[in-house]
Design an enzyme around this catalytic site. Structure first.
Site, PDB file in Angstrom:
ATOM      1  N   LYS A   1       0.834  -1.202   0.000  1.00  0.00           N
ATOM      2  CA  LYS A   1       0.000   0.000   0.000  1.00  0.00           C
ATOM      3  C   LYS A   1       0.873   1.257   0.000  1.00  0.00           C
ATOM      4  CE  LYS A   1      -3.833  -2.329   2.301  1.00  0.00           C
ATOM      5  NZ  LYS A   1      -4.542  -2.650   3.550  1.00  0.00           N
TER       6      LYS A   1
ATOM      7  N   GLN B   1      -4.500  -1.176   9.705  1.00  0.00           N
ATOM      8  CA  GLN B   1      -4.471  -2.527   9.135  1.00  0.00           C
ATOM      9  C   GLN B   1      -5.086  -3.520  10.113  1.00  0.00           C
ATOM     10  OE1 GLN B   1      -3.555  -3.275   6.003  1.00  0.00           O
ATOM     11  NE2 GLN B   1      -4.053  -5.416   6.312  1.00  0.00           N
TER      12      GLN B   1
ATOM     13  N   ASP C   1     -10.894   3.219   4.448  1.00  0.00           N
ATOM     14  CA  ASP C   1     -11.285   1.810   4.431  1.00  0.00           C
ATOM     15  C   ASP C   1     -12.810   1.656   4.406  1.00  0.00           C
ATOM     16  OD1 ASP C   1      -9.365  -0.241   4.306  1.00  0.00           O
ATOM     17  OD2 ASP C   1      -8.678   0.184   6.344  1.00  0.00           O
TER      18      ASP C   1
END
Ligand code: GUN
Length: 296
Positions: free
Chosen positions: A55, A99, A122
């Site tokens: 990422k 994460q 997200d």
């Protein structure tokens, strides 16, 4: 029956990244805007480390500034929350990604709730989940289902009336995937570990999205001839020290003889997830600066 077409997520993700890179160049030139993404990694889960590295690398490649924060597995909840609150206030940061999974001692719901919904690239905050559920515009849409939908629509642009089966009911993939397909006017069924006659439910589906994390659960004879199959599973099969083999949730070789199109693992959904994360970051940065969002 001819073999299924491959839904090439790698190629589609490259196309999306190229479009984002020119949009980012324009934002830099015309609005002096440099979108930034903060990535928070807690602990040393090897798969998470790889995802975070991918990422941050892809951010830099398209022109998004990345801010990596690595914290030990035994970090205190309060310290993690303090970091997130600081990122919420930081004007260089337009997107925040924590994460998952987090270590068991951390209260995940509290952490996700601490992220500013406008920076929640997200799409895991209840405000964004709620917008998606209610069909209210302005939701930041979770990256994996967003990528799956783009793959499906690259093959069949109009989905109205088609039967879609979503296998798996996670907050990250299954539930938002069902909402996106519903918004496309599909007839949506959600299946999971308690579903009676899973093969029968699958066989009725024109679109099958498998996201359960069970290697090769879906067999070829579970698939309706001509269906579109999206395999979200990334199951690492350790084979004694050699490079781990990756298996999807679908028995690929069987399925490709029945489906009309199918995503490979790897090279299907995975690259699209990261590209959609970059897209969400650009969208969040545009909104924060009252600029028009990219149309793609
Ligand atoms: N872990 C597995 N998938 C995801 C994802 O899309 N985002 C984050 N933050 N963590 C994940």
């Amino acid at each position: 029956m001819a073999e299924a077409a491959l839904l090439d997520g790698k190629a589609l993700a490259t196309k999306l990244r190229t479009a984002l890179a020119s949009e980012l160049a324009r934002l830099r030139r015309e609005a002096r805007l440099a979108p930034g993404l903060a990535v928070v990694l807690v602990g040393d889960d090897p798969a998470s480390q790889i995802y975070v590295r991918t990422k941050t690398r892809q951010c830099e490649e398209v022109g998004i500034k990345s801010f990596a924060h690595r914290l030990p597995a035994d970090v205190r909840q309060e310290d993690l929350l303090t970091l997130i609150r600081g990122l919420n206030r930081d004007p260089r940061v337009h997107g925040i990604l924590v994460q998952l999974p987090l270590p068991a001692a951390i209260d995940e719901a509290e952490v996700l709730a601490a992220v500013d919904p406008d920076k929640d690239v997200d799409g895991f905050h209840v405000v964004n989940a709620g917008r998606l559920f209610a069909g209210i515009s302005g939701a930041l849409v979770p990256c994996t289902p967003q990528g799956c939908l783009r793959l499906i629509k690259s093959r069949v642009p109009k989905l109205a009336g088609l039967k879609a089966l979503v296998l798996g009911r996670s907050n990250i993939v299954g539930k938002p995937m069902a909402m996106l397909l519903l918004a496309e006017h599909c007839t949506v069924t959600m299946a999971h570990s308690h579903t009676f006659d899973l093969p029968g439910e699958c066989r009725a589906a024109d679109i099958l999205v498998a996201a359960v994390g069970r290697p090769e659960l879906v067999r070829g004879d579970w698939i309706k001839p001509g269906a579109i199959v999206i395999d979200v599973g990334i199951n690492r099969l350790d084979n004694g020290g050699e490079k781990a083999k990756l298996l999807g949730d679908v028995a690929f070789e069987e399925a490709r003889r029945v489906a009309s199109a199918i995503t490979p693992v790897p090279g299907g959904v995975g690259p699209m997830t990261v590209a959609c994360l970059l897209r969400n970051t650009v969208i969040a940065a545009c909104r924060a600066n009252d600029l028009e969002e990219p149309a793609f």
